[in-house]
Design an enzyme around this catalytic site. Structure first.
Site, PDB file in Angstrom:
ATOM      1  N   CYS A 111       0.806  -1.239   0.000  1.00 38.83           N
ATOM      2  CA  CYS A 111       0.000   0.000   0.000  1.00 38.83           C
ATOM      3  C   CYS A 111       0.827   1.273   0.000  1.00 38.83           C
ATOM      4  O   CYS A 111       0.325   2.345  -0.343  1.00 38.83           O
ATOM      5  CB  CYS A 111      -0.942   0.013   1.199  1.00 38.83           C
ATOM      6  SG  CYS A 111      -2.116  -1.331   1.192  1.00 38.83           S
ATOM      7  N   HIS A 249      -3.200   7.306   3.772  1.00 43.87           N
ATOM      8  CA  HIS A 249      -3.670   6.030   3.250  1.00 43.87           C
ATOM      9  C   HIS A 249      -5.041   5.759   3.857  1.00 43.87           C
ATOM     10  O   HIS A 249      -5.307   6.147   5.003  1.00 43.87           O
ATOM     11  CB  HIS A 249      -2.671   4.926   3.623  1.00 43.87           C
ATOM     12  CG  HIS A 249      -3.061   3.597   3.071  1.00 43.87           C
ATOM     13  ND1 HIS A 249      -3.351   3.418   1.744  1.00 43.87           N
ATOM     14  CD2 HIS A 249      -3.236   2.385   3.661  1.00 43.87           C
ATOM     15  CE1 HIS A 249      -3.676   2.160   1.536  1.00 43.87           C
ATOM     16  NE2 HIS A 249      -3.617   1.514   2.680  1.00 43.87           N
ATOM     17  N   ASN A 279     -10.064   0.800   0.175  1.00 49.09           N
ATOM     18  CA  ASN A 279      -8.597   0.790   0.203  1.00 49.09           C
ATOM     19  C   ASN A 279      -8.100   0.315  -1.162  1.00 49.09           C
ATOM     20  O   ASN A 279      -8.302  -0.842  -1.523  1.00 49.09           O
ATOM     21  CB  ASN A 279      -8.134  -0.154   1.325  1.00 49.09           C
ATOM     22  CG  ASN A 279      -6.620  -0.282   1.401  1.00 49.09           C
ATOM     23  OD1 ASN A 279      -5.886   0.278   0.592  1.00 49.09           O
ATOM     24  ND2 ASN A 279      -6.150  -1.028   2.383  1.00 49.09           N
TER      25      ASN A 279
HETATM   26  C1  COA Z   1     -10.558  -5.520   9.358  1.00 51.48           C
HETATM   27  C2  COA Z   1     -11.234  -4.583  10.329  1.00 51.48           C
HETATM   28  C3  COA Z   1     -12.166  -3.647   9.569  1.00 51.48           C
HETATM   29  C4  COA Z   1     -12.082  -5.394  11.303  1.00 51.48           C
HETATM   30  O1  COA Z   1     -12.695  -4.522  12.238  1.00 51.48           O
HETATM   31  P1  COA Z   1     -12.784  -4.946  13.775  1.00 51.48           P
HETATM   32  O2  COA Z   1     -13.567  -3.914  14.464  1.00 51.48           O
HETATM   33  O3  COA Z   1     -11.379  -5.194  14.228  1.00 51.48           O
HETATM   34  O4  COA Z   1     -13.633  -6.245  13.704  1.00 51.48           O
HETATM   35  P2  COA Z   1     -13.254  -7.668  14.270  1.00 51.48           P
HETATM   36  O5  COA Z   1     -12.127  -8.246  13.491  1.00 51.48           O
HETATM   37  O6  COA Z   1     -13.111  -7.537  15.746  1.00 51.48           O
HETATM   38  O7  COA Z   1     -14.547  -8.490  13.960  1.00 51.48           O
HETATM   39  C5  COA Z   1     -15.719  -8.281  14.717  1.00 51.48           C
HETATM   40  C6  COA Z   1     -16.758  -9.286  14.254  1.00 51.48           C
HETATM   41  O8  COA Z   1     -17.208  -8.931  12.947  1.00 51.48           O
HETATM   42  C7  COA Z   1     -17.120 -10.067  12.089  1.00 51.48           C
HETATM   43  N1  COA Z   1     -16.816  -9.610  10.734  1.00 51.48           N
HETATM   44  C8  COA Z   1     -15.603  -9.484  10.133  1.00 51.48           C
HETATM   45  N2  COA Z   1     -15.766  -9.032   8.896  1.00 51.48           N
HETATM   46  C9  COA Z   1     -17.099  -8.867   8.705  1.00 51.48           C
HETATM   47  C10 COA Z   1     -17.875  -8.423   7.632  1.00 51.48           C
HETATM   48  N3  COA Z   1     -17.323  -8.035   6.467  1.00 51.48           N
HETATM   49  N4  COA Z   1     -19.198  -8.359   7.793  1.00 51.48           N
HETATM   50  C11 COA Z   1     -19.779  -8.730   8.936  1.00 51.48           C
HETATM   51  N5  COA Z   1     -19.106  -9.173  10.002  1.00 51.48           N
HETATM   52  C12 COA Z   1     -17.756  -9.231   9.880  1.00 51.48           C
HETATM   53  C13 COA Z   1     -16.011 -10.896  12.666  1.00 51.48           C
HETATM   54  O9  COA Z   1     -16.169 -12.252  12.255  1.00 51.48           O
HETATM   55  C14 COA Z   1     -16.249 -10.724  14.151  1.00 51.48           C
HETATM   56  O10 COA Z   1     -17.312 -11.575  14.555  1.00 51.48           O
HETATM   57  P3  COA Z   1     -17.250 -12.320  15.984  1.00 51.48           P
HETATM   58  O11 COA Z   1     -17.227 -11.197  17.000  1.00 51.48           O
HETATM   59  O12 COA Z   1     -18.503 -13.108  15.969  1.00 51.48           O
HETATM   60  O13 COA Z   1     -15.993 -13.111  15.956  1.00 51.48           O
HETATM   61  C15 COA Z   1     -10.182  -3.732  11.108  1.00 51.48           C
HETATM   62  O14 COA Z   1      -9.516  -4.567  12.018  1.00 51.48           O
HETATM   63  C16 COA Z   1      -9.187  -3.085  10.193  1.00 51.48           C
HETATM   64  O15 COA Z   1      -9.499  -2.135   9.508  1.00 51.48           O
HETATM   65  N6  COA Z   1      -7.925  -3.539  10.187  1.00 51.48           N
HETATM   66  C17 COA Z   1      -6.859  -2.984   9.389  1.00 51.48           C
HETATM   67  C18 COA Z   1      -7.189  -2.880   7.914  1.00 51.48           C
HETATM   68  C19 COA Z   1      -6.102  -3.388   7.064  1.00 51.48           C
HETATM   69  O16 COA Z   1      -5.317  -4.155   7.501  1.00 51.48           O
HETATM   70  N7  COA Z   1      -6.042  -3.030   5.820  1.00 51.48           N
HETATM   71  C20 COA Z   1      -5.052  -3.546   4.900  1.00 51.48           C
HETATM   72  C21 COA Z   1      -3.689  -3.044   5.111  1.00 51.48           C
HETATM   73  S1  COA Z   1      -3.352  -1.562   4.222  1.00 51.48           S
END
Ligand code: COA
Length: 374
Positions: A111, A249, A279
């Protein structure tokens, strides 16, 4: 002293929009979850390859700068999803735009690839190796997406933008940057199937699976972008109050909010595109910069901070002094070709193809035009 001013800019966005509702037709997800956890509403899916997007963006950036392709010395193609590995994709852009004198290279830091490419071009201009460069940030990630994995499939989109960077005596362009890589976290984001390391591993080419620890990346990203931003501001002797615009980003709206708050910057100075494009990896920062210019958010002489992170986990923050001109010298009539398929059709084709990946490379559905192919 020689500096490297950004004198041209242009984007090439795929016309096909994939909404949160489209994603919920094949994933167990919904608009409420995606919007509240990421800020994303829609993203683009490209029906043409990365080189074709990059060619249009480069042509627009050249017209904007009033520079002839024959005067370009260097093309840097920042991407982790090039159409081809050999030959490199920068050479595809070079031949398509007629930059006959240029040297061409691809650069992949995921990225952050556009910003690392900007650092590369800046260093080569400031040391006198070249005088005029095109720096591209492009990603055609949809063919590599793990469309069955809701943890990642909702986050990414395709897109492209390019800038022209030129030698100048004025103190403009990239004033400083902080680069880094938290390599002990490299396992948190890995695309299995992209690379020769997967030979005989049981993962078919084109049948990619993502290792993705979203929460760990989230934490590291916030820490890394804050530290890099504080370091570059200190290096350049500026404070958060001096920053006119932040072009970060855009992996998640919550990450952006955490970064700017910890860095002591207000949200109203932030250029946001995450709602409409998600993204786009390497394309994210240059597309946001381009849109900021189009929307009149970049003022003459503005000080712009650009923090980013990506797989690796690469980190950086760049500080740019804009020049006097915030409008293009010229524009071109060229447009992205029309697509017969919708974004959802394109994604469904990729999903279908995962089970038939042998045929995939021969049916041309993704339309990646291999420049110079016989
Ligand atoms: C990925 C991301 C959006 C997840 O958000 P979060 O608040 O951390 O959510 P969690 O991973 O705790 O998941 C919470 C719940 O939602 C669920 N979930 C994950 N993706 C989902 C989706 N697309 N739709 C619905 N539910 C989803 C999970 O399974 C989890 O369920 P559970 O509580 O029953 O286990 C966040 O962690 C993030 O933005 N991370 C960095 C992004 C990144 O790495 N980008 C690429 C690099 S540049």
């Amino acid at each position: 002293m020689t500096f490297a001013a950004i004198t041209g800019w242009g984007a090439a966005m795929p016309p096909n929009v994939l909404s949160n509702a489209d994603l919920s037709t094949f994933l167990d997800t919904n608009d409420e979850w995606i919007t509240s956890r990421t800020g994303m509403k829609e993203r683009r899916i490209s029906h043409v390859g990365a080189t074709e997007m990059a060619t249009l963006a480069a042509k627009r950036a050249l017209a904007c700068a009033g520079v002839d392709a024959k005067d370009v010395d260097l093309i840097v193609f920042g991407s982790c999803s090039p159409d081809e590995q050999v030959p490199n994709s920068a050479s595809g852009v070079q031949v398509a735009i007629g930059a006959t004198r240029a040297a061409s290279m691809d650069l992949n830091t995921a990225c952050t690839s556009f910003l690392y490419s900007l650092s590369t071009a800046n260093a080569m201009i400031r040391t006198g190796v070249v005088r005029t460069a095109i720096v591209i940030g492009v990603e055609h990630i949809s063919p590599y997406m793990d469309w069955g994995n809701r943890n990642v499939a909702v986050l990414f989109g395709d897109g492209c933008a390019a800038v022209v960077v030129q030698a100048t005596d004025k103190e403009e362009g990239l004033l400083g940057e902080q680069l880094g890589c938290v390599a002990d976290a490299r396992h948190t984001l890995r695309v299995r199937g992209m690379g020769s390391g997967y030979t005989n591993s049981g993962v078919m080419l084109g049948d990619t699976e993502w290792d993705f620890d979203g929460q760990e990346i989230f934490k590291r990203a916030v820490q890394g972008m804050v530290q890099a931003s504080q370091a570059v501001m200190q290096k350049c002797g500026v404070t958060p109050d001096d920053i006119d615009l932040v072009v970060p980003h855009q992996a998640n709206l919550r990450i952006i909010e955490a970064v700017v708050q910890r860095a002591g910057l207000p949200m109203d100075k932030v250029m946001l595109t995450v709602q409409r494009y998600g993204n786009m990896s390497a394309a994210t920062v240059p597309v946001a910069l381009n849109d900021a210019l189009v929307e009149g958010r970049v003022k003459p002489g503005a000080l712009i901070l650009m923090p980013a992170f990506g797989a690796g986990l690469t980190m950086c923050s760049h500080l740019v002094r804009w020049g006097d001109r915030v409008t293009p010298i010229a524009t071109i009539p060229d447009e992205m070709p029309a697509s017969k398929l919708s974004a959802l059709d394109l994604v469904n084709k990729i999903r279908d193809r995962k089970s038939q990946s042998h045929e995939a490379s021969h049916d041309g559905l993704q339309g990646a035009r291999l420049i110079g192919a016989k």
